[in-house]
Design an enzyme around this catalytic site. Structure first.
Site, PDB file in Angstrom:
ATOM      1  N   SER A 108      71.388  24.522  45.439  1.00  0.00           N
ATOM      2  CA  SER A 108      71.024  24.971  44.199  1.00  0.00           C
ATOM      3  C   SER A 108      71.058  23.485  43.357  1.00  0.00           C
ATOM      4  O   SER A 108      70.311  22.612  43.734  1.00  0.00           O
ATOM      5  CB  SER A 108      72.064  25.668  43.711  1.00  0.00           C
ATOM      6  OG  SER A 108      71.479  26.527  42.684  1.00  0.00           O
ATOM      7  N   ASP A 152      65.418  34.577  46.796  1.00  0.00           N
ATOM      8  CA  ASP A 152      66.157  33.828  45.951  1.00  0.00           C
ATOM      9  C   ASP A 152      65.308  33.867  44.515  1.00  0.00           C
ATOM     10  O   ASP A 152      64.306  33.243  44.442  1.00  0.00           O
ATOM     11  CB  ASP A 152      66.261  32.504  46.382  1.00  0.00           C
ATOM     12  CG  ASP A 152      67.046  31.537  45.463  1.00  0.00           C
ATOM     13  OD1 ASP A 152      67.161  31.814  44.281  1.00  0.00           O
ATOM     14  OD2 ASP A 152      67.714  30.725  45.941  1.00  0.00           O
TER      15      ASP A 152
HETATM   16  N1  STX Z   1      71.514  27.084  38.587  1.00  0.00           N
HETATM   17  C1  STX Z   1      71.329  27.185  39.624  1.00  0.00           C
HETATM   18  C2  STX Z   1      72.740  26.938  40.342  1.00  0.00           C
HETATM   19  O1  STX Z   1      73.129  25.877  40.784  1.00  0.00           O
HETATM   20  C3  STX Z   1      70.122  26.830  37.896  1.00  0.00           C
HETATM   21  C4  STX Z   1      73.840  28.005  40.270  1.00  0.00           C
HETATM   22  N2  STX Z   1      73.565  29.028  39.887  1.00  0.00           N
HETATM   23  N3  STX Z   1      74.690  29.716  39.807  1.00  0.00           N
HETATM   24  C5  STX Z   1      75.617  28.918  40.353  1.00  0.00           C
HETATM   25  O2  STX Z   1      75.225  27.944  40.446  1.00  0.00           O
HETATM   26  C6  STX Z   1      77.167  29.284  40.443  1.00  0.00           C
HETATM   27  C7  STX Z   1      77.266  30.125  41.666  1.00  0.00           C
HETATM   28  C8  STX Z   1      78.088  28.044  40.376  1.00  0.00           C
HETATM   29  C9  STX Z   1      77.397  30.221  39.180  1.00  0.00           C
END
Ligand code: STX
Length: 318
Positions: free
Chosen positions: A115, A270
């Site tokens: 992510s 996703d």
């Molecule tokens: N944000 C995506 C990401 O890195 C755009 C992400 N989404 N949720 C999380 O990370 C956690 C699991 C850390 C809450």
């Protein structure tokens, strides 16, 4: 489904002073003489957790986790009233990684990121290519406008209209044309009665939609107010600034990584970082192996995702 490696405790940990008044929490677990790997957590602003040690064979890896600026056990925490995010940018994080690598006496390490962790992994590897032995990337995110529009400006509302209402709720009607900007105002409001509910709504949207099936424990953890305030403030700050790189830069410059063995793991369903970005990255890195998991969402501990990640780290350790 295969299980994670057993729970382990760090054999060493500390706070590294990286300048700008920032102390970065880091920890090392597994085999002190093993192959070095650094785990890059998500968000940005998500912080690390002990399960993230468990995708690496502890007999073979020297496993380094750290909390990026402003979150987790790093200080000052972005939920604090005096929090100032001016020195919290992608390039500060890249330089923090170099400081940490040098502090630990590591020449080269595997870089593992999901992510936002995949964004940071790409930025780091494109800047310090020689320092990266392999890349393991999951749920690919590069902060292109199309990605932000999908998740934070209404695209994914087509799949989650119910949860989307909760994301819109704190935002005044007339500001709903640009939600990231509207949230920036709310999250930076010094009054906790304003920024806290906004942060909780932001984190609830994200944590409710990152798993294929509902996971109330996840949502409870990520909507705890101090966690949510740091997470939402940091994410929003990075998105307001497009990651401080040019639109499309991380995919454009992926050709610099041609000598780094790379595995990309992507869940088909996703909703946070849909497969279009993993696909574009894989096209820009023909040597990379793309593993599309047909029945998984975004989170790193989704069953099929975990299998593919551990298969990758095992194969690179061999
Ligand atoms: N944000 C995506 C990401 O890195 C755009 C992400 N989404 N949720 C999380 O990370 C956690 C699991 C850390 C809450």
């Amino acid at each position: 489904m295969r299980d994670m490696y057993p729970e382990i405790e760090p054999y060493d940990a500390g706070h590294l002073d990286v300048g700008d008044g920032q102390q970065i929490y880091w920890e090392a677990s597994g085999n002190p003489n093993g192959k070095p790997v650094v785990f890059l957590h998500g968000g940005p602003g998500g912080g690390t957790n002990p399960n993230q040690r468990r995708v690496f064979d502890p007999a073979k890896y020297r496993i380094v986790l750290f909390d990026q600026r402003g979150c987790g056990k790093s200080t000052p925490h972005a939920s604090a009233p005096e929090a100032n995010l001016d020195t919290n940018t992608s390039w500060h994080l890249v330089s923090d990684m170099e400081k940490l690598r040098e502090h630990l006496g590591i020449e080269q390490w595997q870089v593992f990121g999901g992510s936002w962790g995949s964004s940071l992994a790409l930025a780091y590897a494109q800047t310090h290519t020689d320092r990266v032995s392999e890349l393991v990337l999951r749920g690919i995110f590069t902060l292109r406008q199309v990605e932000l529009d999908w998740f934070y400006e209404g695209g994914a509302s087509a799949v989650f209209p119910d949860l989307w209402e909760g994301f819109l709720a704190p935002v005044p009607e007339q500001e709903r044309g640009h939600l990231v900007r509207a949230y920036s105002k709310l999250l930076n409001n010094p009054d906790p009665a304003v920024h806290e509910p906004a942060a909780v709504a932001w984190s609830r949207w994200e944590s409710s939609t990152i798993t294929l099936l509902p996971n109330p424990d996840n949502v409870a953890r990520f909507t705890e107010p101090a966690y949510a305030v740091a997470f939402a403030r940091i994410e929003n700050h990075y998105f307001m600034n497009g990651g401080w790189w040019e639109e499309g830069q991380l995919i454009r410059d992926a050709s610099k990584l041609a000598d780094i063995p790379t595995v990309i793991v992507q869940g088909r369903y996703d909703m946070c970082t849909p497969p279009m970005t993993a696909w574009a990255l894989a096209e820009a890195m023909p040597h990379a192996e793309l593993k599309m998991i047909p029945d998984a969402g975004h989170a790193f501990d989704e069953p099929g995702i975990l299998d593919a990640l551990i298969e990758a780290t095992d194969s690179f350790a061999a």
